[in-house]
Enzyme design. Structure first.
Site, mmCIF file in Angstrom:
data_model
loop_
_atom_site.group_PDB
_atom_site.id
_atom_site.type_symbol
_atom_site.label_atom_id
_atom_site.label_comp_id
_atom_site.label_asym_id
_atom_site.label_seq_id
_atom_site.Cartn_x
_atom_site.Cartn_y
_atom_site.Cartn_z
ATOM 1 N N HIS A 100 0.867 -1.177 -0.088
ATOM 2 C CA HIS A 100 -0.045 0.091 -0.255
ATOM 3 C C HIS A 100 0.820 1.441 0.156
ATOM 4 O O HIS A 100 1.915 1.051 0.438
ATOM 5 C CB HIS A 100 -0.607 -0.064 1.106
ATOM 6 C CG HIS A 100 -0.146 -0.036 2.594
ATOM 7 N ND1 HIS A 100 0.332 -1.028 3.102
ATOM 8 C CD2 HIS A 100 0.134 1.043 3.259
ATOM 9 C CE1 HIS A 100 0.892 -0.922 4.315
ATOM 10 N NE2 HIS A 100 0.928 0.027 4.539
ATOM 11 N N HIS A 102 0.552 5.348 1.074
ATOM 12 C CA HIS A 102 -0.127 6.536 1.602
ATOM 13 C C HIS A 102 -0.302 7.598 0.648
ATOM 14 O O HIS A 102 0.940 8.127 0.248
ATOM 15 C CB HIS A 102 0.614 6.823 2.943
ATOM 16 C CG HIS A 102 0.690 5.654 3.933
ATOM 17 N ND1 HIS A 102 -0.241 5.603 4.803
ATOM 18 C CD2 HIS A 102 1.206 4.633 4.091
ATOM 19 C CE1 HIS A 102 -0.242 4.545 5.771
ATOM 20 N NE2 HIS A 102 0.872 3.788 5.194
HETATM 21 P P1 AMP Z 1 1.868 1.187 7.297
HETATM 22 O O1 AMP Z 1 2.098 1.203 8.667
HETATM 23 O O2 AMP Z 1 2.446 1.778 6.285
HETATM 24 O O3 AMP Z 1 1.735 -0.592 7.166
HETATM 25 O O4 AMP Z 1 0.358 1.477 7.169
HETATM 26 C C1 AMP Z 1 -0.929 0.599 7.297
HETATM 27 C C2 AMP Z 1 -2.045 1.724 7.371
HETATM 28 O O5 AMP Z 1 -3.306 1.037 7.236
HETATM 29 C C3 AMP Z 1 -2.271 2.599 8.790
HETATM 30 O O6 AMP Z 1 -2.104 3.898 8.373
HETATM 31 C C4 AMP Z 1 -3.497 1.930 9.295
HETATM 32 O O7 AMP Z 1 -4.258 3.087 9.644
HETATM 33 C C5 AMP Z 1 -4.244 1.650 7.921
HETATM 34 N N1 AMP Z 1 -5.331 0.720 8.358
HETATM 35 C C6 AMP Z 1 -5.239 -0.506 8.910
HETATM 36 N N2 AMP Z 1 -6.346 -0.898 8.961
HETATM 37 C C7 AMP Z 1 -7.221 -0.553 8.259
HETATM 38 C C8 AMP Z 1 -8.677 -0.447 7.806
HETATM 39 N N3 AMP Z 1 -9.388 -1.483 8.076
HETATM 40 N N4 AMP Z 1 -9.230 0.601 6.822
HETATM 41 C C9 AMP Z 1 -8.513 1.555 6.522
HETATM 42 N N5 AMP Z 1 -6.933 1.684 6.750
HETATM 43 C C10 AMP Z 1 -6.483 0.864 7.819
#
Ligand code: AMP
Ligand code: ZN
Length: 138
Positions: A100, A102
């Site tokens: 993913h 951001h």
């Molecule tokens: P990372 O730390 O780059 O792996 O980011 C993971 C991101 O996924 C975090 O910013 C979380 O807030 C987001 N996240 C986790 N679960 C969900 C969800 N169910 N819906 C939307 N975002 C999510």
């Protein structure tokens, strides 16, 4: 589909999300714990643990989508800056192990600070690192 992967469940709509954009390869949704208003994450529909597992055909389609979505987000959110952040591996801050990216709209005095402490190279170290990588890529 990876067992128990939350982003696989989201892209398959087994878990609800606020969708901003979707095509055959990617979905962009609002992050559940936003850094700023409109903070979104672009998720690949195929499960790749991280960037290094992504196939070339998906990678080639990625940036046109990033550009399209970011431009509309910028217009509609009226933000004054924009960060792309993409974490790979636990030591880089990755917490969900499905690729993913951001998309973080930035606003004046939004309190976010991405600056880091800097390090230094020993003599010739920078040139040696650069040439090692340069030679491998050619
Ligand atoms: P990372 O730390 O780059 O792996 O980011 C993971 C991101 O996924 C975090 O910013 C979380 O807030 C987001 N996240 C986790 N679960 C969900 C969800 N169910 N819906 C939307 N975002 C999510
Ligand atoms: Zn997944």
């Amino acid at each position: 589909m990876e067992n128990n992967c939350i982003f696989c469940k989201i892209t398959r709509k087994q878990i609800g999300s606020n969708i901003l954009y979707e095509d055959d390869d990617f979905q962009v949704i609002l992050d559940i714990s936003p850094a700023t208003k409109g903070h979104a994450i672009l998720i690949s529909k195929k499960h790749f643990d991280n960037l290094f597992k992504m196939d070339e055909s998906t990678a080639a389609k990625l940036f046109p989508v990033v550009l399209k979505v970011s431009k509309i987000m910028k217009e509609e959110l009226n933000c004054s800056g924009f960060n792309l952040v993409q974490n790979n591996g636990k030591n880089a801050g990755q917490t969900v192990f499905h690729f993913h990216l951001h998309l973080i709209p930035r606003y004046e005095n939004d309190g976010i600070d991405f600056r880091w402490n800097t390090t230094e190279y020993a003599e010739n170290e920078a040139a040696s690192i650069a040439s090692k990588i340069y030679d491998k890529i050619q």
